[in-house]
Design a protein around this motif. Structure first.
Motif, PDB file in Angstrom:
ATOM      1  N   ARG A  68       0.739  -1.078  -0.027  1.00  0.00           N
ATOM      2  CA  ARG A  68      -0.039   0.180   0.054  1.00  0.00           C
ATOM      3  C   ARG A  68       0.911   1.242   0.078  1.00  0.00           C
ATOM      4  N   GLU A  69       1.927   1.310   0.688  1.00  0.00           N
ATOM      5  CA  GLU A  69       2.932   2.432   0.693  1.00  0.00           C
ATOM      6  C   GLU A  69       3.533   2.492  -0.622  1.00  0.00           C
ATOM      7  N   ARG A  70       3.932   1.479  -1.278  1.00  0.00           N
ATOM      8  CA  ARG A  70       4.432   1.516  -2.557  1.00  0.00           C
ATOM      9  C   ARG A  70       3.598   2.006  -3.597  1.00  0.00           C
ATOM     10  N   MET A  71       2.169   1.540  -3.581  1.00  0.00           N
ATOM     11  CA  MET A  71       1.296   2.417  -4.472  1.00  0.00           C
ATOM     12  C   MET A  71       1.330   3.795  -4.035  1.00  0.00           C
ATOM     13  N   ALA A  72       1.152   4.205  -2.810  1.00  0.00           N
ATOM     14  CA  ALA A  72       0.980   5.655  -2.410  1.00  0.00           C
ATOM     15  C   ALA A  72       2.245   6.394  -2.869  1.00  0.00           C
ATOM     16  N   ARG A  73       3.499   5.888  -2.763  1.00  0.00           N
ATOM     17  CA  ARG A  73       4.780   6.584  -3.258  1.00  0.00           C
ATOM     18  C   ARG A  73       4.411   6.894  -4.731  1.00  0.00           C
ATOM     19  N   GLY A  74       4.075   5.860  -5.456  1.00  0.00           N
ATOM     20  CA  GLY A  74       3.816   5.749  -6.950  1.00  0.00           C
ATOM     21  C   GLY A  74       2.951   6.920  -7.176  1.00  0.00           C
ATOM     22  N   SER A 132     -12.429  -1.240  -8.569  1.00  0.00           N
ATOM     23  CA  SER A 132     -13.293  -2.665  -8.333  1.00  0.00           C
ATOM     24  C   SER A 132     -13.959  -2.560  -7.207  1.00  0.00           C
ATOM     25  N   GLY A 133     -15.049  -2.660  -6.980  1.00  0.00           N
ATOM     26  CA  GLY A 133     -15.803  -2.790  -5.708  1.00  0.00           C
ATOM     27  C   GLY A 133     -15.730  -4.021  -5.023  1.00  0.00           C
ATOM     28  N   ASN A 134     -15.634  -5.125  -5.691  1.00  0.00           N
ATOM     29  CA  ASN A 134     -15.680  -6.559  -5.328  1.00  0.00           C
ATOM     30  C   ASN A 134     -14.291  -6.887  -5.061  1.00  0.00           C
ATOM     31  N   ASP A 135     -13.509  -6.404  -4.459  1.00  0.00           N
ATOM     32  CA  ASP A 135     -11.854  -6.331  -4.571  1.00  0.00           C
ATOM     33  C   ASP A 135     -11.522  -6.134  -3.198  1.00  0.00           C
ATOM     34  N   HIS A 136     -10.766  -7.251  -2.625  1.00  0.00           N
ATOM     35  CA  HIS A 136     -10.253  -6.806  -1.129  1.00  0.00           C
ATOM     36  C   HIS A 136      -8.980  -6.051  -1.359  1.00  0.00           C
ATOM     37  N   VAL A 137      -8.062  -6.181  -2.310  1.00  0.00           N
ATOM     38  CA  VAL A 137      -6.763  -5.232  -2.517  1.00  0.00           C
ATOM     39  C   VAL A 137      -7.334  -3.805  -2.788  1.00  0.00           C
ATOM     40  N   CYS A 138      -8.141  -3.575  -3.433  1.00  0.00           N
ATOM     41  CA  CYS A 138      -8.657  -2.377  -3.845  1.00  0.00           C
ATOM     42  C   CYS A 138      -9.467  -1.497  -2.470  1.00  0.00           C
ATOM     43  N   ALA A 139     -10.162  -2.336  -1.685  1.00  0.00           N
ATOM     44  CA  ALA A 139     -10.797  -1.957  -0.528  1.00  0.00           C
ATOM     45  C   ALA A 139      -9.533  -1.554   0.569  1.00  0.00           C
ATOM     46  N   GLU A 140      -8.493  -2.291   0.604  1.00  0.00           N
ATOM     47  CA  GLU A 140      -7.578  -2.120   1.526  1.00  0.00           C
ATOM     48  C   GLU A 140      -6.739  -0.834   1.142  1.00  0.00           C
ATOM     49  N   PHE A 141      -6.377  -0.767  -0.029  1.00  0.00           N
ATOM     50  CA  PHE A 141      -5.876   0.385  -0.484  1.00  0.00           C
ATOM     51  C   PHE A 141      -6.923   1.753  -0.171  1.00  0.00           C
ATOM     52  N   LEU A 142      -8.098   1.755  -0.318  1.00  0.00           N
ATOM     53  CA  LEU A 142      -8.842   2.986  -0.187  1.00  0.00           C
ATOM     54  C   LEU A 142      -8.869   3.333   1.242  1.00  0.00           C
ATOM     55  N   ASP A 143      -9.058   2.138   2.045  1.00  0.00           N
ATOM     56  CA  ASP A 143      -9.041   2.511   3.511  1.00  0.00           C
ATOM     57  C   ASP A 143      -7.701   2.967   4.085  1.00  0.00           C
ATOM     58  N   TYR A 144      -6.703   2.504   3.565  1.00  0.00           N
ATOM     59  CA  TYR A 144      -5.178   3.194   3.673  1.00  0.00           C
ATOM     60  C   TYR A 144      -5.151   4.560   3.269  1.00  0.00           C
ATOM     61  N   SER A 145      -5.651   4.940   2.137  1.00  0.00           N
ATOM     62  CA  SER A 145      -5.502   6.239   1.657  1.00  0.00           C
ATOM     63  C   SER A 145      -6.167   7.179   2.473  1.00  0.00           C
ATOM     64  N   LYS A 146      -7.398   6.830   3.227  1.00  0.00           N
ATOM     65  CA  LYS A 146      -8.134   7.647   4.172  1.00  0.00           C
ATOM     66  C   LYS A 146      -7.305   8.046   5.070  1.00  0.00           C
TER      67      LYS A 146
END
Length: 104
Positions: A18-24, A37-51
């Motif tokens: 998630r931090e690698r994605m944030a830095r990018g 994508s709404g039915n995606d744990h990776v996406c949901a985790e990144f969105l939560d992290y970004s908050k």
């Protein structure tokens, strides 16, 4: 005790994806398209992290960032219908990008 957080700098490769994605995302100032994508744990985790991320929280308000939410989609956009939506949205986004003076 020294932890990863104590030694982490912007030049150190972060262990957390998630931090690698944030830095990018934060390190690139050009146009960015995010198809989420709404039915995606990776996406949901990144969105939560970004908050809660001190610098990433404003990513979605940046003028160079375009976000398309597909609540019914899974991580790989596995249906033909969703892939068509992604293809069309990507094409529209690319066509709307400002052109530069250089040739192709």
């Amino acid at each position: 005790a020294v932890t990863d957080a104590d030694t982490d700098t912007d030049t150190d490769p972060p262990a957390d994806y998630r931090e690698r994605m944030a830095r990018g995302a934060l390190g690139f100032s050009g146009p960015q398209l995010y198809i989420l994508s709404g039915n995606d744990h990776v996406c949901a985790e990144f969105l939560d992290y970004s908050k809660d991320h001190p610098r990433l929280g404003g990513l979605w308000q940046r003028p160079e960032v375009t976000r398309l939410d597909l609540p019914q989609a899974d991580h790989t956009f596995s249906s033909a219908q969703l892939r068509a939506v992604v293809e069309e949205a990507t094409l529209r986004w690319l066509q709307a990008l400002p052109t530069t003076g250089g040739g192709r």
